[in-house]
Design a protein around this motif. Sequence first.
Motif, PDB file in Angstrom:
ATOM      1  N   GLY A  24       3.266  -4.241   3.194  1.00  0.00           N
ATOM      2  CA  GLY A  24       4.358  -3.280   3.090  1.00  0.00           C
ATOM      3  C   GLY A  24       3.911  -2.037   2.339  1.00  0.00           C
ATOM      4  O   GLY A  24       2.725  -1.787   2.172  1.00  0.00           O
ATOM      5  N   GLY A  25       4.876  -1.266   1.862  1.00  0.00           N
ATOM      6  CA  GLY A  25       4.593  -0.020   1.170  1.00  0.00           C
ATOM      7  C   GLY A  25       4.640   1.165   2.111  1.00  0.00           C
ATOM      8  O   GLY A  25       4.382   1.045   3.317  1.00  0.00           O
ATOM      9  N   ALA A  26       4.962   2.333   1.565  1.00  0.00           N
ATOM     10  CA  ALA A  26       5.186   3.520   2.392  1.00  0.00           C
ATOM     11  C   ALA A  26       3.946   3.926   3.176  1.00  0.00           C
ATOM     12  O   ALA A  26       4.033   4.296   4.353  1.00  0.00           O
ATOM     13  CB  ALA A  26       5.665   4.673   1.509  1.00  0.00           C
ATOM     14  N   TRP A  47       0.888  -1.168   0.000  1.00  0.00           N
ATOM     15  CA  TRP A  47       0.000   0.000   0.000  1.00  0.00           C
ATOM     16  C   TRP A  47       0.918   1.209   0.000  1.00  0.00           C
ATOM     17  O   TRP A  47       1.465   1.595   1.009  1.00  0.00           O
ATOM     18  CB  TRP A  47      -0.909  -0.039   1.213  1.00  0.00           C
ATOM     19  N   SER A  48       1.100   1.784  -1.160  1.00  0.00           N
ATOM     20  CA  SER A  48       2.057   2.866  -1.329  1.00  0.00           C
ATOM     21  C   SER A  48       1.477   3.880  -2.311  1.00  0.00           C
ATOM     22  O   SER A  48       0.303   4.235  -2.192  1.00  0.00           O
ATOM     23  CB  SER A  48       3.397   2.293  -1.817  1.00  0.00           C
ATOM     24  N   GLN A  61      -3.679 -14.510   9.157  1.00  0.00           N
ATOM     25  CA  GLN A  61      -2.801 -13.534   9.804  1.00  0.00           C
ATOM     26  C   GLN A  61      -2.460 -12.387   8.851  1.00  0.00           C
ATOM     27  O   GLN A  61      -2.033 -12.616   7.726  1.00  0.00           O
ATOM     28  CB  GLN A  61      -1.505 -14.215  10.250  1.00  0.00           C
ATOM     29  N   LEU A  62      -2.660 -11.159   9.320  1.00  0.00           N
ATOM     30  CA  LEU A  62      -2.157  -9.962   8.648  1.00  0.00           C
ATOM     31  C   LEU A  62      -0.974  -9.463   9.456  1.00  0.00           C
ATOM     32  O   LEU A  62      -1.109  -9.183  10.654  1.00  0.00           O
ATOM     33  CB  LEU A  62      -3.219  -8.865   8.573  1.00  0.00           C
ATOM     34  N   VAL A  63       0.195  -9.369   8.822  1.00  0.00           N
ATOM     35  CA  VAL A  63       1.417  -9.004   9.543  1.00  0.00           C
ATOM     36  C   VAL A  63       2.189  -7.954   8.749  1.00  0.00           C
ATOM     37  O   VAL A  63       2.101  -7.904   7.518  1.00  0.00           O
ATOM     38  CB  VAL A  63       2.311 -10.233   9.790  1.00  0.00           C
ATOM     39  N   PRO A  64       2.965  -7.108   9.425  1.00  0.00           N
ATOM     40  CA  PRO A  64       3.835  -6.174   8.705  1.00  0.00           C
ATOM     41  C   PRO A  64       4.946  -6.936   7.989  1.00  0.00           C
ATOM     42  O   PRO A  64       5.359  -8.022   8.417  1.00  0.00           O
ATOM     43  CB  PRO A  64       4.418  -5.287   9.820  1.00  0.00           C
ATOM     44  N   ALA A  65       5.440  -6.370   6.911  1.00  0.00           N
ATOM     45  CA  ALA A  65       6.560  -6.973   6.192  1.00  0.00           C
ATOM     46  C   ALA A  65       7.725  -7.198   7.144  1.00  0.00           C
ATOM     47  O   ALA A  65       8.151  -6.279   7.847  1.00  0.00           O
ATOM     48  CB  ALA A  65       6.982  -6.076   5.038  1.00  0.00           C
ATOM     49  N   GLY A  66       8.238  -8.419   7.182  1.00  0.00           N
ATOM     50  CA  GLY A  66       9.344  -8.735   8.079  1.00  0.00           C
ATOM     51  C   GLY A  66      10.610  -7.994   7.731  1.00  0.00           C
ATOM     52  O   GLY A  66      11.454  -7.746   8.602  1.00  0.00           O
ATOM     53  N   LEU A  67      10.767  -7.614   6.459  1.00  0.00           N
ATOM     54  CA  LEU A  67      11.954  -6.881   6.016  1.00  0.00           C
ATOM     55  C   LEU A  67      11.777  -5.375   6.141  1.00  0.00           C
ATOM     56  O   LEU A  67      12.699  -4.612   5.822  1.00  0.00           O
ATOM     57  CB  LEU A  67      12.284  -7.251   4.564  1.00  0.00           C
TER      58      LEU A  67
END
Length: 332
Positions: free
Chosen positions: A279-281, A170-171, A310-316
């Motif tokens: 992810g995304g800014a 989502w950027s 599960q919805l999770v933030p990008a691990g990287l």
Amino acid sequence: MAETAPPSPAAAWHAGIDIGGTKVAVCLARAAPAGGDPPELVQRLAAPTVRTGAVDALARQVLGLLEDACARQGVERGALAGVGVSSCGPFVRRGGAIEVANPNICGGLAGAAGPRALDNDWREVPLQAPLAEALGGVPLRIANDAVAALEAERRWGALAGIDDCAYVTWSTGVGVGLCVDGRVLGGKNGNAGHAGHSFVGDVPGPAPLCGCGNRGDVESLVGGGLLPARLGVRAPALLQAAGRGDAAALAQVRQLCCLMGRLLYNLVATLDLERISLGGAVFLHHQALLLPLLREQVQQYFPALTQGVQLVPAGLGPQVADYAALALLPKG
């Protein structure tokens, strides 16, 4: 995806190129180790994505940044073990080679009436052919940026060990990479996962115009690059106000998460996913606000499909775009 011959295992350097609607970044890294750790990023250069000039301007910008990065490290471009390119799409193929038809780069897709009028009439820009010609025999692999980020998250991030998963960015726009039964989905032109140009519902007033020419698709409704045209405010300002408790801003953010939540649910319902990495800014800079709202949206739908998802933030984290390009290359 597109690729050329396999890399030489003796070479030590890989290059990663990330092409987005807002910026182009090039990084150099030591070849990825055989273990589970990501490669060591050594050099990174970035510049705003070029949107003017001849139709090959983007390819020339990429090659210029790559040449500069190699020069700073004393690396001959022809000695690279491989070059991975993670690019915004969609892609089209001309003579078997990938070209980019992205609405945030190609002004000819929606024309002068587009929400982000661009000073070019490009409908697609060449990528694979000019890069392959300039790189000579250096192995080259190109994939959609969300698909590449999915590869990175599965190798080094939050999707490791998960066979049924997605990466969603989502950027400036909205992109998706998909994996089902352990297989990353590609499609006839490498465009599987372009759910940002699908439809999830309406908003009050005229349907907003996306840069692709669609009216009322997901990207036109929630994409960070189009929020100023739709809501009269840039994404960071809106999300910061909502985070401070501004009632009007929070109501708008909830509506955005309702629309994005429908997209996420549709992915889960269609593909029977276990985990989605985000992810995304827009998301990563405001995940404390957005993640609970998105989880709330998805969990309200058909429990037989959504229970345990599960919805999770990008691990990287913010480096997911750099590692995405590098994840396209074989381990060193």
